[in-house]
Design a protein around this motif. Structure first.
Motif, PDB file in Angstrom:
ATOM      1  N   GLY A 188     -14.073 -27.171  34.156  1.00  0.00           N
ATOM      2  CA  GLY A 188     -14.824 -25.990  33.733  1.00  0.00           C
ATOM      3  C   GLY A 188     -15.777 -26.292  32.599  1.00  0.00           C
ATOM      4  N   ILE A 189     -15.317 -27.048  31.603  1.00  0.00           N
ATOM      5  CA  ILE A 189     -16.172 -27.412  30.468  1.00  0.00           C
ATOM      6  C   ILE A 189     -17.369 -28.233  30.938  1.00  0.00           C
ATOM      7  CG2 ILE A 189     -16.253 -28.817  28.350  1.00  0.00           C
ATOM      8  CD1 ILE A 189     -13.257 -28.004  27.945  1.00  0.00           C
ATOM      9  N   LEU A 190     -17.135 -29.131  31.901  1.00  0.00           N
ATOM     10  CA  LEU A 190     -18.196 -30.000  32.404  1.00  0.00           C
ATOM     11  C   LEU A 190     -19.019 -29.344  33.510  1.00  0.00           C
ATOM     12  CD1 LEU A 190     -16.175 -33.341  32.546  1.00  0.00           C
ATOM     13  CD2 LEU A 190     -17.957 -32.738  30.886  1.00  0.00           C
ATOM     14  N   GLN A 191     -18.670 -28.098  33.862  1.00  0.00           N
ATOM     15  CA  GLN A 191     -19.368 -27.348  34.920  1.00  0.00           C
ATOM     16  C   GLN A 191     -19.349 -28.114  36.241  1.00  0.00           C
ATOM     17  OE1 GLN A 191     -23.153 -25.615  33.714  1.00  0.00           O
ATOM     18  NE2 GLN A 191     -22.476 -25.498  31.565  1.00  0.00           N
ATOM     19  N   LEU A 192     -18.158 -28.594  36.572  1.00  0.00           N
ATOM     20  CA  LEU A 192     -17.935 -29.292  37.836  1.00  0.00           C
ATOM     21  C   LEU A 192     -17.053 -28.427  38.735  1.00  0.00           C
ATOM     22  CD1 LEU A 192     -17.187 -32.873  36.425  1.00  0.00           C
ATOM     23  CD2 LEU A 192     -19.193 -32.236  37.789  1.00  0.00           C
ATOM     24  N   ASP A 193     -17.424 -28.297  40.000  1.00  0.00           N
ATOM     25  CA  ASP A 193     -16.656 -27.487  40.941  1.00  0.00           C
ATOM     26  C   ASP A 193     -15.684 -28.318  41.760  1.00  0.00           C
ATOM     27  OD1 ASP A 193     -18.013 -25.151  40.200  1.00  0.00           O
ATOM     28  OD2 ASP A 193     -19.684 -25.663  41.538  1.00  0.00           O
TER      29      ASP A 193
ATOM     30  N   ALA B  69     -22.497 -35.497  31.340  1.00  0.00           N
ATOM     31  CA  ALA B  69     -22.994 -34.132  31.122  1.00  0.00           C
ATOM     32  C   ALA B  69     -24.469 -34.152  30.735  1.00  0.00           C
ATOM     33  CB  ALA B  69     -22.161 -33.438  30.045  1.00  0.00           C
TER      34      ALA B  69
ATOM     35  N   ARG C 273     -26.541 -34.854  33.907  1.00  0.00           N
ATOM     36  CA  ARG C 273     -26.606 -33.682  34.800  1.00  0.00           C
ATOM     37  C   ARG C 273     -27.252 -32.483  34.123  1.00  0.00           C
ATOM     38  NH1 ARG C 273     -22.177 -31.467  35.995  1.00  0.00           N
ATOM     39  NH2 ARG C 273     -20.834 -32.497  34.482  1.00  0.00           N
TER      40      ARG C 273
ATOM     41  N   ILE D 254     -26.339 -30.736  31.642  1.00  0.00           N
ATOM     42  CA  ILE D 254     -25.420 -29.708  31.147  1.00  0.00           C
ATOM     43  C   ILE D 254     -25.601 -29.557  29.637  1.00  0.00           C
ATOM     44  CG2 ILE D 254     -22.998 -29.014  30.942  1.00  0.00           C
ATOM     45  CD1 ILE D 254     -24.146 -29.055  33.822  1.00  0.00           C
TER      46      ILE D 254
END
Length: 497
Positions: free
Chosen positions: A35-40, A65, A68, A70
């Protein structure tokens, strides 16, 4: 994706190995990091990364990050996300405090060992960066001095500096870097990330105080003890009471305070705080030069320490008695003038005299070292008469604070490359040396008839130690000469008048 999944899985496993979390927390921790790294997505079964430390893994994740988009490629942004990731593995402050005091009830050493290890494992203490520091000891007339060339704090790139200037805002939260409100603070441009920061409440003399470790420790268990209230530092009777109360609670630690005046004080005078730790400095091991009796406190053992700065050492089994004696010396010193020794208590109504105090337990007695300080400036020495003089500024011109007072030099990072250049120059004259080092280099050449590849490093380290010794002698208000010692005895006579 496989590489990042492997990095996350390795990090989670490291956290389990270090008892930050339990195995049953692994999936939760992994998902929080995603979630912190905005990875699904996450690739299960990826091979763990061998020989990687927690700081290494965090650098991989923060750089990913950046790639990407982020976060931006700025030091503060990378530290924010790394701190957030490590916070996933940490207990809440109340739980850390509860664990600390459960261990304290068994042993103060067990409690501080637990908290120190936690602060390292959580990457709050920057172990990878600290390992870059150059550290060695060098002999002096006063014992073995510690030398550190500080390479641990990363330099800010121009974009970071530009952004900090642009973002100068009226933000007064937290009020400073030492405030308790830093605990868990995510951080912002210009204010460090503290998501993985934990502090321990340590009440002192009826007030709320806290214990934390320094993110860039200069010695073993280098800790900071700070007031809950954001108020200026002050050396007074209450300070002596708190210092001795702390070593009563933690007898394996020393604790000391920077002086409370500019030039001779530390870098942060706006927040009342002390520095502590589990380390024996050269000053602690220094012998007594001569003892004397304080007529107002005849049962307090008093002595002048053989040290380049001017130190009165007091010992007594009762800390209240010791505090009274220290307060008596402080009040007398604040008002003391000796024109023959160039000591002036005031310029008009501006005070110059104060004390750097250090407390410890020794042989079941409370011990206080009172280092007499004076911050007077003169035309000849505009940065301070009892401050490193200009001829040693090529090594050290910053304030001589508590750590240096006790015999540990914290020297600027520029010296690493400059000393390497000096070593090469001493061997074959091929390397250019900064102008401000020229006199020093020439004196080394004259003082050593044979300089070889085998001994050049030892020669330069020894000569650097001599320079630091001079730095400390400059900071002494009563010099270690015959005249200086006579002046010191005049002050003692004044105490007994």
């Amino acid at each position: 994706m496989t590489h990042i999944s492997a990095t996350i899985e390795t990090l989670v496993n490291k956290a389990i190995e270090k008892d930050l979390i339990e195995a049953s927390d692994a999936v939760y921790a992994r998902n929080q990091i995603l979630g912190i790294l905005q990875l699904d997505n996450f690739m299960e079964g990826a091979s763990l990364i061998k020989e990687a430390s927690i700081p290494d893994l965090l650098e991989i994740l923060s750089q990913n990050a950046v790639e990407r988009h982020i976060i931006e490629d700025l030091l503060d942004e990378k530290e924010k996300i790394e701190s957030l990731i490590m916070n996933v593995f940490l207990s809440k402050p109340s739980e850390v405090n509860r664990d600390f005091y459960q261990k304290y009830n068994q042993s103060p050493v067990m409690a501080t060992d637990f908290f120190y290890q936690l602060s390292k494992d959580s990457n709050y203490i920057q172990t990878k960066r600290i390992a870059k520091n150059i550290q060695f000891q060098t002999a002096s007339s006063y014992g073995d001095l510690d030398i550190t060339i500080n390479l641990s704090k990363p330099e800010k790139d121009p974009e970071q500096i530009k952004r900090e200037r642009e973002m100068k805002q009226d933000i007064a939260y937290p009020k400073c870097l030492l405030c308790a409100e830093n605990e868990g603070y995510v951080g912002r441009i210009g204010h460090p990330a503290r998501s993985n920061h934990r502090i321990i409440e340590v009440p002192l003399e009826g007030e709320s105080w806290f214990l934390q470790y320094s993110p860039y420790v200069y010695y073993n268990e280098h800790s900071i003890v700070f007031a809950k209230d954001h108020r200026p530092m002050k050396i007074n009777r209450d300070a002596f009471s708190r210092l001795t109360a702390f070593v009563e609670k933690f007898p394996h630690y020393f604790i000391g305070s920077n002086a409370d005046l500019p030039i001779v004080g530390g870098s942060i005078l706006s927040h009342d705080h002390y520095q502590a730790g589990n380390y024996t400095f050269a000053m602690t091991k220094a012998e007594e030069e001569f003892s004397f009796t304080l007529h107002s406190f005849p049962d307090v053992k008093a002595a002048v320490v053989k040290w380049p700065l001017s130190v009165i050492r007091l010992q007594h089994p009762n800390r209240t008695t010791l505090v009274e004696a220290a307060d008596y010396i402080l009040n007398n010193w604040r008002a003391y003038t000796d024109t023959e020794a160039h000591i002036h208590a005031f310029s008009d109504d501006v005070p110059h005299n104060t004390i750097t105090p250090i407390a410890r337990m020794r042989d079941n007695q409370f011990e206080l070292d009172l280092v007499l300080r004076n911050n007077r400036q003169t035309e000849e020495h505009p940065m301070g008469l009892f401050h490193p003089h200009e001829d040693v500024h090529h090594i050290k011109k910053e304030n001589i604070g508590l750590i240096e007072v006790m015999g540990l030099a914290v020297l600027p990072p520029r010296l690493k490359e400059e000393l390497d250049a000096i070593k090469k120059h001493l061997l074959d004259d091929s390397e250019n040396v900064a102008d401000y080092h020229q006199n020093w280099v020439q004196s080394m050449k004259k003082g050593h008839s044979s300089i070889t590849k085998e001994n050049v490093e030892q020669i330069v380290e020894t000569e650097l130690g001599k320079k630091f010794e001079r730095v400390l002698e400059d900071a002494g208000v009563f010099k270690t000469t015959a005249d200086g010692r006579q002046a010191f005895r005049r002050f003692i006579d004044h105490l007994n008048a």
